[in-house]
Structures are given as structure tokens and as C-alpha cells.
Design a protein around this motif. Structure first.
Motif, PDB file in Angstrom:
ATOM      1  N   ILE A 187      -6.834   6.673  11.332  1.00  0.00           N
ATOM      2  CA  ILE A 187      -7.336   5.654  12.238  1.00  0.00           C
ATOM      3  C   ILE A 187      -7.950   4.555  11.378  1.00  0.00           C
ATOM      4  O   ILE A 187      -8.779   4.833  10.507  1.00  0.00           O
ATOM      5  CB  ILE A 187      -8.389   6.221  13.212  1.00  0.00           C
ATOM      6  CG1 ILE A 187      -7.768   7.329  14.079  1.00  0.00           C
ATOM      7  CG2 ILE A 187      -8.968   5.112  14.086  1.00  0.00           C
ATOM      8  CD1 ILE A 187      -8.761   8.046  14.973  1.00  0.00           C
ATOM      9  N   ARG A 188      -7.547   3.325  11.614  1.00  0.00           N
ATOM     10  CA  ARG A 188      -7.996   2.215  10.776  1.00  0.00           C
ATOM     11  C   ARG A 188      -9.517   2.074  10.840  1.00  0.00           C
ATOM     12  O   ARG A 188     -10.115   2.032  11.921  1.00  0.00           O
ATOM     13  CB  ARG A 188      -7.337   0.917  11.240  1.00  0.00           C
ATOM     14  CG  ARG A 188      -7.674  -0.296  10.407  1.00  0.00           C
ATOM     15  CD  ARG A 188      -7.199  -0.151   8.970  1.00  0.00           C
ATOM     16  NE  ARG A 188      -5.746  -0.146   8.849  1.00  0.00           N
ATOM     17  CZ  ARG A 188      -5.113   0.125   7.706  1.00  0.00           C
ATOM     18  NH1 ARG A 188      -5.807   0.452   6.611  1.00  0.00           N
ATOM     19  NH2 ARG A 188      -3.798   0.109   7.664  1.00  0.00           N
ATOM     20  N   TYR A 200       1.851   6.578  10.181  1.00  0.00           N
ATOM     21  CA  TYR A 200       1.134   7.134  11.332  1.00  0.00           C
ATOM     22  C   TYR A 200      -0.240   6.492  11.576  1.00  0.00           C
ATOM     23  O   TYR A 200      -1.018   7.004  12.369  1.00  0.00           O
ATOM     24  CB  TYR A 200       0.952   8.649  11.201  1.00  0.00           C
ATOM     25  CG  TYR A 200       2.134   9.388  10.639  1.00  0.00           C
ATOM     26  CD1 TYR A 200       3.384   9.325  11.254  1.00  0.00           C
ATOM     27  CD2 TYR A 200       2.017  10.137   9.477  1.00  0.00           C
ATOM     28  CE1 TYR A 200       4.477   9.997  10.729  1.00  0.00           C
ATOM     29  CE2 TYR A 200       3.105  10.819   8.941  1.00  0.00           C
ATOM     30  CZ  TYR A 200       4.336  10.738   9.572  1.00  0.00           C
ATOM     31  OH  TYR A 200       5.413  11.403   9.052  1.00  0.00           O
ATOM     32  N   VAL A 202      -3.067   4.310  13.172  1.00  0.00           N
ATOM     33  CA  VAL A 202      -3.286   3.660  14.459  1.00  0.00           C
ATOM     34  C   VAL A 202      -4.507   2.757  14.341  1.00  0.00           C
ATOM     35  O   VAL A 202      -5.377   2.977  13.490  1.00  0.00           O
ATOM     36  CB  VAL A 202      -3.486   4.674  15.606  1.00  0.00           C
ATOM     37  CG1 VAL A 202      -2.247   5.538  15.773  1.00  0.00           C
ATOM     38  CG2 VAL A 202      -4.716   5.530  15.392  1.00  0.00           C
ATOM     39  N   ASP A 203      -4.586   1.757  15.196  1.00  0.00           N
ATOM     40  CA  ASP A 203      -5.707   0.835  15.172  1.00  0.00           C
ATOM     41  C   ASP A 203      -6.989   1.526  15.642  1.00  0.00           C
ATOM     42  O   ASP A 203      -6.957   2.563  16.310  1.00  0.00           O
ATOM     43  CB  ASP A 203      -5.418  -0.380  16.037  1.00  0.00           C
ATOM     44  CG  ASP A 203      -4.372  -1.301  15.409  1.00  0.00           C
ATOM     45  OD1 ASP A 203      -4.206  -1.251  14.172  1.00  0.00           O
ATOM     46  OD2 ASP A 203      -3.720  -2.051  16.163  1.00  0.00           O
ATOM     47  N   THR A 204      -8.106   0.908  15.310  1.00  0.00           N
ATOM     48  CA  THR A 204      -9.412   1.526  15.559  1.00  0.00           C
ATOM     49  C   THR A 204      -9.655   1.819  17.031  1.00  0.00           C
ATOM     50  O   THR A 204     -10.047   2.941  17.383  1.00  0.00           O
ATOM     51  CB  THR A 204     -10.532   0.614  15.030  1.00  0.00           C
ATOM     52  OG1 THR A 204     -10.292   0.302  13.663  1.00  0.00           O
ATOM     53  CG2 THR A 204     -11.883   1.286  15.175  1.00  0.00           C
ATOM     54  N   PRO A 206      -7.684   2.158  19.945  1.00  0.00           N
ATOM     55  CA  PRO A 206      -6.976   3.277  20.586  1.00  0.00           C
ATOM     56  C   PRO A 206      -7.238   4.613  19.890  1.00  0.00           C
ATOM     57  O   PRO A 206      -7.280   5.658  20.545  1.00  0.00           O
ATOM     58  CB  PRO A 206      -5.502   2.876  20.482  1.00  0.00           C
ATOM     59  CG  PRO A 206      -5.431   1.866  19.398  1.00  0.00           C
ATOM     60  CD  PRO A 206      -6.737   1.152  19.424  1.00  0.00           C
ATOM     61  N   GLY A 207      -7.420   4.578  18.571  1.00  0.00           N
ATOM     62  CA  GLY A 207      -7.710   5.818  17.859  1.00  0.00           C
ATOM     63  C   GLY A 207      -9.032   6.421  18.298  1.00  0.00           C
ATOM     64  O   GLY A 207      -9.133   7.626  18.563  1.00  0.00           O
ATOM     65  N   PRO A 225      -5.189  11.007  17.153  1.00  0.00           N
ATOM     66  CA  PRO A 225      -4.534  11.114  18.456  1.00  0.00           C
ATOM     67  C   PRO A 225      -3.563  12.307  18.491  1.00  0.00           C
ATOM     68  O   PRO A 225      -3.061  12.707  17.443  1.00  0.00           O
ATOM     69  CB  PRO A 225      -3.762   9.800  18.588  1.00  0.00           C
ATOM     70  CG  PRO A 225      -4.390   8.866  17.595  1.00  0.00           C
ATOM     71  CD  PRO A 225      -4.862   9.743  16.469  1.00  0.00           C
ATOM     72  N   TRP A 229      -0.321  13.816  15.527  1.00  0.00           N
ATOM     73  CA  TRP A 229      -1.086  14.702  14.660  1.00  0.00           C
ATOM     74  C   TRP A 229      -1.065  16.171  15.072  1.00  0.00           C
ATOM     75  O   TRP A 229      -1.160  17.041  14.198  1.00  0.00           O
ATOM     76  CB  TRP A 229      -2.503  14.165  14.516  1.00  0.00           C
ATOM     77  CG  TRP A 229      -2.466  12.891  13.747  1.00  0.00           C
ATOM     78  CD1 TRP A 229      -2.597  11.627  14.243  1.00  0.00           C
ATOM     79  CD2 TRP A 229      -2.189  12.750  12.350  1.00  0.00           C
ATOM     80  NE1 TRP A 229      -2.444  10.701  13.251  1.00  0.00           N
ATOM     81  CE2 TRP A 229      -2.197  11.357  12.078  1.00  0.00           C
ATOM     82  CE3 TRP A 229      -1.951  13.638  11.317  1.00  0.00           C
ATOM     83  CZ2 TRP A 229      -1.962  10.870  10.792  1.00  0.00           C
ATOM     84  CZ3 TRP A 229      -1.719  13.150  10.044  1.00  0.00           C
ATOM     85  CH2 TRP A 229      -1.737  11.775   9.789  1.00  0.00           C
TER      86      TRP A 229
END
Length: 248
Positions: A187-188, A200, A202-204, A206-207, A225, A229
Motif C-alpha cells: 500500500i503506497r 500489486y 495499491v494507492d493509500t 483504497p488500501g 487488500p 494478497w
């Protein structure tokens, strides 16, 4: 509903976004980190957007274990009751073992495990006294297997945190105290903002939304998510070690 929530490492990354998402749900927040200027800005933002909630901030270096106990007790006194504690503060410095970076590897291990244990201890003292509460630890998908290179110390410290959390859960299974371990994938956040071309990722927002969903369910543990994963976790546990480094 868990009304009063404390989040460590709340000045940036996953902790900062969790604060925003729990504030949107109407929760009171106790936010702590070393960078109080960032906390002040976050507090002002949240109180302006959600005037009905209370946001309290405190300086905290989680490696100062006496301060950990002082700060968590202070939040409890301020709110009257502590409903949920999210042990989020962590770090990812390090290098391959034997490459001359023991100090960085040691700091990562102490922050991600020993300091996390102090936070769990402080919160659980309160939860046992209240006979109620929800302890949440933020581990990592890297805890599933030993990782090479710069990830070795980080992954092993997060694996230790998984085991610690499970032990606490086993200890209070017959009490009205919930214990959850959340294992995020990529997650960013500030921790990995310099990492490029990571699969894999994901942006902050939605993560963290996926993290908050599982925290609210008070699950025992969760990969987030879920996609990709949970399936990857299944594969990671069984993949030959020589192939693992090519998967991630």
C-alpha cells in the motif's frame, strides 16, 4: 461501536489515512507520533471537517518505552475509556545480514517488535482493567516468509509481531477483548514512496479502506487488500524459497 481510538505512527502514511477514515465514521481519536507538527496539521484538518469528534495529539517515540505507557494512560484518562488501540508505528530500514548495517537492522527490529510489544502491553493493561477493548497490530504480508536482502530484518520483525498478537489473542479468548492482526500488502505510503515499479501496489486511500473494513469486523487476522494478497499468501507459504524472491 469502538468510539475512542488511539493510533500510533499517525503523522504519515497508513496511520494518517486511518485517522482520516475513522474520523469520517465519527470516532474520537488519540493520535501520536514523533512529528507533532504533522499531527497538529492533521488535527486541524479533521476537527474542521468533523466538528463533532474529539482529536487529541501527543508526542511519542515508541522506542521510549516509559513514554509509551505514559502516553497511552494519558489518552485513557482524557477520553475516559480506551476502546481500540492500533499499534501502527513501524519502520523499514535495513540491509542484508552481514553487510555491515547491523545498526539499521537492529533499529527496525526494535521498532517493529520490542516497541510494538510495549504498546500492546500498555493497551492490554487498560483493556484488562476495563474488561473490554480491541487491540489491533499492523504487521505485513512479508511476515509470511523469510525475505532476502533489505527485507530480512523487516520481515522477521513483522513475523514476530504476528506471533505476539496471536499469543495475546489466545490469552484473552474468553474475555470481552478482541485482538486483530492486519497484514497489508503493498500500500503506497511514505515507507515505500521511493520504491518504483512494485507489482500489486495499491494507492493509500483504497488500501487503507480495506484495512479499516477488516479492523471494524474485528477479525483475528486478515491479508489486505484481499485481492491479490490472500491468494498470494497461500502461494507464498508453499513456494520454494529460491523462487520466492521472483514473486514479489
Amino acid at each position: 461501536m469502538r468510539k475512542n481510538i488511539v493510533i500510533t505512527g499517525a503523522s504519515s502514511g497508513l496511520g494518517e489515512e486511518m485517522a482520516r477514515q475513522f474520523a469520517a465514521k465519527g470516532r474520537n481519536l488519540g493520535l501520536c507520533a514523533r512529528r507533532t507538527d504533522r499531527l497538529e496539521a492533521l488535527k486541524a484538518e479533521l476537527e474542521k471537517q468533523y466538528p463533532d469528534i474529539k482529536v487529541s495529539i501527543k508526542a511519542l517515540d515508541v522506542n521510549d518505552h516509559d513514554q509509551v505507557f505514559e502516553v497511552i494512560k494519558a489518552f485513557k484518562a482524557e477520553f475516559g475509556q480506551l476502546d481500540r488501540m492500533i499499534v501502527n508505528a513501524g519502520m523499514g530500514k535495513g540491509a542484508g545480514i552481514g553487510k555491515g548495517y547491523f545498526a539499521a537492522n537492529k533499529m527496525t527490529a526494535e521498532t517493529n517488535y520490542i516497541a510494538a510489544m510495549a504498546q500492546c502491553e500498555a493497551a492490554m493493561e487498560i483493556f484488562r482493567e476495563q474488561n473490554n477493548g480491541h487491540l489491533v497490530t499492523i504487521s505485513s504480508m512479508s511476515a509470511i516468509r523469510g525475505m532476502p536482502g533489505a527485507m530480512t530484518s523487516y520481515a522477521s520483525s513483522k513475523a514476530a509481531l504476528v506471533a505476539l498478537t496471536e499469543g495475546i489473542r489466545a490469552d484473552v479468548m474468553r474475555k470481552p477483548i478482541a485482538v486483530s492482526c492486519i497484514m497489508p500488502g503493498y500500500i503506497r505510503s511514505e515507507l515505500n514512496e521511493k520504491v518504483k515499479d512494485t507489482p500489486y501496489m495499491v494507492d493509500t486511500v483504497p488500501g487503507v479502506k480495506a484495512m479499516v473494513k477488516q479492523i471494524e469486523k474485528e477479525v483475528g487476522s486478515a491479508y489486505v487488500p484481499w485481492w491479490p494478497w490472500a491468494p498470494l499468501g497461500y502461494v507464498m507459504k508453499r513456494l520454494p524459497l529460491k523462487w520466492l524472491r521472483y514473486l514479489l
